[in-house]
Design a protein around this motif. Structure first.
Motif, PDB file in Angstrom:
ATOM      1  N   SER A  45       0.844  -1.192   0.000  1.00  0.00           N
ATOM      2  CA  SER A  45       0.000   0.000   0.000  1.00  0.00           C
ATOM      3  C   SER A  45       0.882   1.246   0.000  1.00  0.00           C
ATOM      4  N   PRO A  46       0.856   2.042  -1.084  1.00  0.00           N
ATOM      5  CA  PRO A  46       1.665   3.269  -1.099  1.00  0.00           C
ATOM      6  C   PRO A  46       1.339   4.185   0.076  1.00  0.00           C
ATOM      7  N   ARG A  47       0.062   4.243   0.443  1.00  0.00           N
ATOM      8  CA  ARG A  47      -0.317   5.103   1.563  1.00  0.00           C
ATOM      9  C   ARG A  47       0.336   4.617   2.853  1.00  0.00           C
ATOM     10  N   GLN A  48       0.336   3.294   3.083  1.00  0.00           N
ATOM     11  CA  GLN A  48       0.956   2.764   4.295  1.00  0.00           C
ATOM     12  C   GLN A  48       2.462   2.963   4.289  1.00  0.00           C
ATOM     13  N   VAL A  49       3.066   2.976   3.105  1.00  0.00           N
ATOM     14  CA  VAL A  49       4.496   3.275   3.013  1.00  0.00           C
ATOM     15  C   VAL A  49       4.755   4.687   3.528  1.00  0.00           C
ATOM     16  N   ARG A  50       3.947   5.637   3.069  1.00  0.00           N
ATOM     17  CA  ARG A  50       4.130   7.034   3.493  1.00  0.00           C
ATOM     18  C   ARG A  50       3.826   7.198   4.982  1.00  0.00           C
ATOM     19  N   GLU A  51       2.797   6.526   5.474  1.00  0.00           N
ATOM     20  CA  GLU A  51       2.471   6.602   6.894  1.00  0.00           C
ATOM     21  C   GLU A  51       3.611   6.023   7.740  1.00  0.00           C
ATOM     22  N   GLY A  52       4.147   4.875   7.310  1.00  0.00           N
ATOM     23  CA  GLY A  52       5.254   4.266   8.039  1.00  0.00           C
ATOM     24  C   GLY A  52       6.480   5.153   8.058  1.00  0.00           C
ATOM     25  N   ARG A 110      -5.660  12.768   3.325  1.00  0.00           N
ATOM     26  CA  ARG A 110      -6.344  14.072   3.392  1.00  0.00           C
ATOM     27  C   ARG A 110      -5.346  15.156   3.766  1.00  0.00           C
ATOM     28  N   VAL A 111      -4.453  14.840   4.710  1.00  0.00           N
ATOM     29  CA  VAL A 111      -3.362  15.728   5.087  1.00  0.00           C
ATOM     30  C   VAL A 111      -2.078  15.063   4.621  1.00  0.00           C
ATOM     31  N   PRO A 112      -1.403  15.576   3.586  1.00  0.00           N
ATOM     32  CA  PRO A 112      -0.219  14.932   3.029  1.00  0.00           C
ATOM     33  C   PRO A 112       0.858  14.681   4.091  1.00  0.00           C
ATOM     34  N   LEU A 113       1.411  13.465   4.067  1.00  0.00           N
ATOM     35  CA  LEU A 113       2.444  13.094   5.041  1.00  0.00           C
ATOM     36  C   LEU A 113       3.824  13.096   4.392  1.00  0.00           C
ATOM     37  N   SER A 114       3.888  13.544   3.163  1.00  0.00           N
ATOM     38  CA  SER A 114       5.156  13.474   2.434  1.00  0.00           C
ATOM     39  C   SER A 114       5.934  14.773   2.487  1.00  0.00           C
ATOM     40  N   THR A 115       5.436  15.760   3.262  1.00  0.00           N
ATOM     41  CA  THR A 115       6.154  17.034   3.340  1.00  0.00           C
ATOM     42  C   THR A 115       6.399  17.380   4.796  1.00  0.00           C
TER      43      THR A 115
END
Length: 277
Positions: free
Chosen positions: A119-126, A272-277
């Protein structure tokens, strides 16, 4: 701290793991979901060890999934795995539960248990959670790290360069894990590293896919060297910034890796709130 301790205490990516070559990985990607024989993982488990057998089986399966030996869609059954390791189903069931919690296995009612897509989203969350923890750890380490601990990290970095020179990605990843673990050891807080093991599971799968094509080993080594330089200077801000930059490398490689290996990834779900920045 002797260099060998950096290897012994890393909890993922055994240097004995058999890496999947990029071309073989791409072929496997195209065949994801097809019935395939499980790799022989019996060498990863020792009945003479004081470590519980269920924990060893969990780690063996997790590393095989990370290394691409079991592609997304690979079916797993308690009977098949218990027969492989010649154990009862109970420790296998325990390992399966932990792998589901780590997000690398999924249970489909009436169908069975399968290796899950990434899951790309879970990658970013992790990555977001890992960054919060490891930047805090490295700031403290910059203040309290000893000369002996700095030397152990330098020795580890030297071994990373040797692994990169021989293109041994499995050995490099083991050393990478040990490098980060040793920083947590430097502040006597290995629980910080243990806390993020499951959180970073999806990250680790992407990391393996990204080496060496998308994230060259030399680049990662330079990033580790900057972290070490901040620690040597006992500069918390420099060490933190180097760690932050290093952990954000995966944000650069995630898109290209997902494009190259579409069968390995779920459709992206932006936050909803980007975690990549």
């Amino acid at each position: 701290m002797p260099t060998k301790n950096l290897h012994a205490n890393a909890s993922s990516f055994s240097s004995d793991a058999k890496p999947v070559a990029p071309r073989a990985r791409r072929r496997a990607s195209a065949q994801a979901g097809a019935r395939a024989e499980l790799p022989d993982l019996t060498a990863s488990v020792s009945f003479d060890s004081h470590e519980p057998i269920g924990k060893q089986i969990f780690r063996a399966l997790r590393e095989a999934i990370f290394a691409g030996q079991m592609v997304p869609g690979t079916p797993l059954s308690e009977k098949e795995v218990s027969d492989m390791f010649q154990v009862s189903r109970q420790p296998v069931r325990e390992a399966f539960i932990k792998l589901v919690e780590a997000g690398v296995l999924q249970v489909l009612p009436q169908r069975g248990t399968f290796v899950k897509r990434i899951s790309p989203r879970q990658v970013r969350e992790g990555r977001f959670i890992r960054e919060a923890i490891e930047t805090a750890v490295v700031r403290k380490a910059a203040v309290s790290i000893t000369d002996e601990q700095l030397q152990a990290l330098a020795d580890n970095l030297r071994d990373q360069k040797l692994a990169a020179k021989s293109n041994d990605t499995a050995a490099f990843l083991a050393l990478d894990e040990a490098f980060h673990y040793a920083i947590a050891q430097a502040i006597d807080c290995t629980a910080a590293w243990e806390t993020i093991q499951d959180i970073k599971a999806q990250m680790d799968r992407v990391r393996y896919l990204s080496l060496p094509d998308v994230s060259p080993l030399d680049l990662l080594i330079k990033q580790h060297a900057k972290i070490l330089a901040g620690l040597r200077a006992h500069d918390p801000s420099a060490a933190e910034e180097a760690m932050r930059s290093h952990l954000r490398e995966i944000l650069m490689s995630l898109g290209p890796i997902a494009e190259r290996n579409p069968a390995w990834f779920d459709a992206d779900e932006p936050e909803r709130v980007p975690l990549s920045t």
